[in-house]
Write a protein that holds these residues in place. Structure first.
Motif, PDB file in Angstrom:
ATOM      1  N   VAL A 158       7.410  19.998  24.336  1.00 46.29           N
ATOM      2  CA  VAL A 158       6.662  18.891  24.928  1.00 46.29           C
ATOM      3  C   VAL A 158       5.667  19.504  25.910  1.00 46.29           C
ATOM      4  CG1 VAL A 158       6.794  16.781  26.311  1.00 46.29           C
ATOM      5  CG2 VAL A 158       8.637  17.334  24.711  1.00 46.29           C
ATOM      6  N   ARG A 159       4.385  19.432  25.574  1.00 48.10           N
ATOM      7  CA  ARG A 159       3.323  19.998  26.413  1.00 48.10           C
ATOM      8  C   ARG A 159       3.616  21.430  26.828  1.00 48.10           C
ATOM      9  NH1 ARG A 159       3.844  15.327  30.197  1.00 48.10           N
ATOM     10  NH2 ARG A 159       4.726  14.239  28.527  1.00 48.10           N
ATOM     11  N   GLY A 160       4.029  22.245  25.872  1.00 48.67           N
ATOM     12  CA  GLY A 160       4.278  23.658  26.121  1.00 48.67           C
ATOM     13  C   GLY A 160       5.619  23.980  26.759  1.00 48.67           C
ATOM     14  N   VAL A 161       6.418  22.970  27.066  1.00 44.86           N
ATOM     15  CA  VAL A 161       7.732  23.176  27.682  1.00 44.86           C
ATOM     16  C   VAL A 161       8.808  22.843  26.653  1.00 44.86           C
ATOM     17  CG1 VAL A 161       9.295  22.404  29.513  1.00 44.86           C
ATOM     18  CG2 VAL A 161       6.846  22.596  29.971  1.00 44.86           C
TER      19      VAL A 161
END
Length: 189
Positions: A80-83
Motif C-alpha cells: 500500500v503506497r510502497g509500504v
C-alpha cells in the motif's frame, strides 16, 4: 481452558501454551483483547489499534510479542503506497492454556471478568451463578453439554455481527469444612 478463535480451514485445531513466554503473552489483558479481534478474521496493526482502542505503536508492540510467542502469525501481505501491510491471524483455531496451579490466578477467568466489567452497563447480558450438587457422572455430563452448546453456537458465528462472549466455569469449590475459618468464624465459646 480454551480461547476460541476464527474458523479457518488451513489453521491447526489447537495451540497449547507451554512456555513462560507464551503464558506471559496471553496473560496480558491488552493482548487478550487483540486475540479477540483476530478471532474471526485477519487484521492489520491499524485495524487492531482501532478496534482495541490503542495507539498504533502500542498495538504493534503487543502484536509483535504475540507473534514472537507463536500465538499469532502473518497470514497475508499487500503493498500500500510502497509500504508492506501485514494481516495477522491467530496461529490456531483454539488456544489451550495450562490449568493454573493451586493458589494461582486463573488467567482466562480474570480476563473474562475484566471484559465483563468493561462491557456497557446498559447492554444486554446474562450473568448467573448456580450452586449445584451433582454426582461425578452428572458433573461430567453437564461439562460435556456446556462444551457442545458453546461449539454449536461457535459454528453459527457470523464475523459480520458484533462480538458476543460466552464464558462458563464448572468446578467443585474448595470444601467449606476444609477451608480455613475467616475472621470472626470459629470464635464461638
Amino acid at each position: 481452558m480454551t480461547i476460541d478463535r476464527m474458523p479457518t480451514d488451513d489453521l491447526p485445531e489447537t495451540f497449547h501454551v507451554t512456555t513462560d513466554e507464551q503464558l506471559r503473552a496471553v496473560s496480558n489483558l491488552t493482548r487478550h483483547r487483540i486475540m479477540a479481534v483476530l478471532r474471526f478474521e485477519p487484521a492489520t496493526i491499524t485495524q487492531i489499534a482501532e478496534r482495541v482502542g490503542l495507539a498504533k505503536g502500542s498495538s504493534s508492540y503487543h502484536v509483535r510479542l504475540l507473534e514472537r510467542a507463536g500465538l499469532v502469525k502473518v497470514v497475508r501481505t499487500r503493498k500500500v503506497r510502497g509500504v508492506t501491510e501485514r494481516y495477522y491471524a491467530m496461529a490456531a483455531r483454539a488456544i489451550v492454556l495450562p490449568d493454573p496451579g493451586a493458589g494461582q490466578p486463573d488467567v482466562l477467568m480474570r480476563h473474562v471478568v475484566a471484559d465483563l466489567e468493561a462491557a456497557p452497563v446498559d447492554g444486554e447480558r446474562y450473568v448467573r451463578l448456580a450452586h449445584l450438587r451433582l454426582t461425578e457422572e452428572r458433573f461430567a455430563e453437564l461439562g460435556a453439554r456446556l462444551q457442545a452448546l458453546a461449539e454449536e453456537y461457535r459454528a453459527l458465528s457470523d464475523p459480520s455481527l458484533p462480538d458476543v462472549s460466552l464464558a462458563f466455569a464448572l468446578f467443585r469449590p474448595a470444601s467449606r469444612e476444609r477451608a480455613a475459618p475467616t475472621e470472626g468464624e470459629g470464635d464461638a465459646e
